[in-house]
Design a protein around this motif. Sequence first.
Motif, PDB file in Angstrom:
ATOM      1  N   LEU A 179      17.484  -3.006 -50.730  1.00 16.05           N
ATOM      2  CA  LEU A 179      18.267  -3.913 -51.568  1.00 16.05           C
ATOM      3  C   LEU A 179      19.412  -4.503 -50.751  1.00 16.05           C
ATOM      4  CD1 LEU A 179      18.475  -1.633 -54.735  1.00 16.05           C
ATOM      5  CD2 LEU A 179      16.677  -3.260 -54.092  1.00 16.05           C
ATOM      6  N   VAL A 180      19.576  -5.822 -50.863  1.00 12.01           N
ATOM      7  CA  VAL A 180      20.544  -6.532 -50.027  1.00 12.01           C
ATOM      8  C   VAL A 180      21.400  -7.448 -50.897  1.00 12.01           C
ATOM      9  CG1 VAL A 180      20.823  -8.127 -48.082  1.00 12.01           C
ATOM     10  CG2 VAL A 180      18.940  -6.458 -48.079  1.00 12.01           C
ATOM     11  N   LYS A 181      22.683  -7.511 -50.593  1.00 14.91           N
ATOM     12  CA  LYS A 181      23.613  -8.380 -51.298  1.00 14.91           C
ATOM     13  C   LYS A 181      23.095  -9.817 -51.332  1.00 14.91           C
ATOM     14  CE  LYS A 181      28.164 -10.502 -50.652  1.00 14.91           C
ATOM     15  NZ  LYS A 181      29.397 -10.523 -49.809  1.00 14.91           N
ATOM     16  N   GLY A 182      23.155 -10.438 -52.520  1.00 12.99           N
ATOM     17  CA  GLY A 182      22.765 -11.829 -52.677  1.00 12.99           C
ATOM     18  C   GLY A 182      21.285 -12.059 -52.873  1.00 12.99           C
ATOM     19  N   GLU A 183      20.464 -11.014 -52.743  1.00 13.62           N
ATOM     20  CA  GLU A 183      19.027 -11.162 -52.911  1.00 13.62           C
ATOM     21  C   GLU A 183      18.580 -10.555 -54.233  1.00 13.62           C
ATOM     22  OE1 GLU A 183      16.889  -9.558 -49.628  1.00 13.62           O
ATOM     23  OE2 GLU A 183      17.822 -10.893 -48.154  1.00 13.62           O
ATOM     24  N   THR A 230      20.110  -9.743 -59.270  1.00 11.75           N
ATOM     25  CA  THR A 230      20.648 -10.279 -58.030  1.00 11.75           C
ATOM     26  C   THR A 230      22.000  -9.622 -57.795  1.00 11.75           C
ATOM     27  OG1 THR A 230      19.518 -12.392 -58.314  1.00 11.75           O
ATOM     28  CG2 THR A 230      21.386 -12.350 -56.807  1.00 11.75           C
ATOM     29  N   TRP A 231      22.145  -8.968 -56.664  1.00 14.87           N
ATOM     30  CA  TRP A 231      23.314  -8.137 -56.395  1.00 14.87           C
ATOM     31  C   TRP A 231      24.471  -9.001 -55.880  1.00 14.87           C
ATOM     32  CZ3 TRP A 231      21.544  -3.832 -58.431  1.00 14.87           C
ATOM     33  CH2 TRP A 231      20.183  -3.553 -58.328  1.00 14.87           C
ATOM     34  N   PRO A 232      25.588  -9.052 -56.600  1.00 16.52           N
ATOM     35  CA  PRO A 232      26.702  -9.909 -56.176  1.00 16.52           C
ATOM     36  C   PRO A 232      27.473  -9.376 -54.976  1.00 16.52           C
ATOM     37  CG  PRO A 232      27.296  -8.696 -58.147  1.00 16.52           C
ATOM     38  CD  PRO A 232      25.849  -8.417 -57.901  1.00 16.52           C
ATOM     39  N   GLU A 233      27.482  -8.050 -54.820  1.00 20.73           N
ATOM     40  CA  GLU A 233      28.225  -7.412 -53.731  1.00 20.73           C
ATOM     41  C   GLU A 233      27.445  -6.210 -53.222  1.00 20.73           C
ATOM     42  OE1 GLU A 233      30.925  -8.563 -52.418  1.00 20.73           O
ATOM     43  OE2 GLU A 233      31.538 -10.053 -53.914  1.00 20.73           O
TER      44      GLU A 233
END
Length: 266
Positions: A179-183, A230-233
């Motif tokens: 899991l990656v920020k913004g994706e 979608t991960w904001p941070e």
Amino acid sequence: MKKSIALVAALLALGAPLSAQAHRAWLAPTSTVLSGNDAWVGFDAGMSNGVFIPDHAAMRLDGLTITAPDGTTVQAENQHRARYRSSFDLHLTQSGTYRIANVMGGMMASYTLNGEQKRWRGAPAEFATAIPAGATDVQATRTSSRIETFVTLNDTSATALAAPAEGLALVPVTHPNDLVKGEAATFKLVKDGQPAAGLEVTVARGATRYRDNPEEQTVTTGADGGFSVTWPEAGMYWLNASVRTPAQGAEPATNASYVAVVEVLP
């Protein structure tokens, strides 16, 4: 019977949706992605108003189950229960993904016997013989709670991610250790192996102590139980869903909850 009652009491202590309490249960690793021939990971488990802040109660770990990358069950080490958190270590000796879950379940029932209201708690297998002959107004609820996280040594794998046959559970489409920020990441929820449609999933980022905005979001599962985030941070995130179903004929009502803790990298 004493052991069964203890299991249900532990389920109540986990913060499953058997009451209106607002405390959130969580099981958080010190790291989720590691490399090398072997490695150690520590875990904290508790219940609190803000996720990952041990300020209310330690979690009981009666139902702790750790699935290794090859599908075998491995044991936690150095377990300890303090006032506000429980902790343990896991020695990673296999490359791949581990599933670390605290799983609890049981049944609760009420009934009337000779004009008196009675209550019973225990294991589902005991229910059929636990209610006395002549009891009326029998109301039973099957409870289940799964609180889990995922850790990978070297390359990710999928064997440990297979959905359990019972309870509310996560089926990863996007690997939980990728899991990656913004994706955007996609997951599915299933209940007793079937898609759990129309459930609200709360997504909360940790470290609320250091900001004013709780930064929570709510998404709803589709017809196939799927949802996307979608991960904001970057940071540790807490995902939670629960479902209640009424009794249907001879089938008791059900009350299931699910929590996952995942790490989002920069």
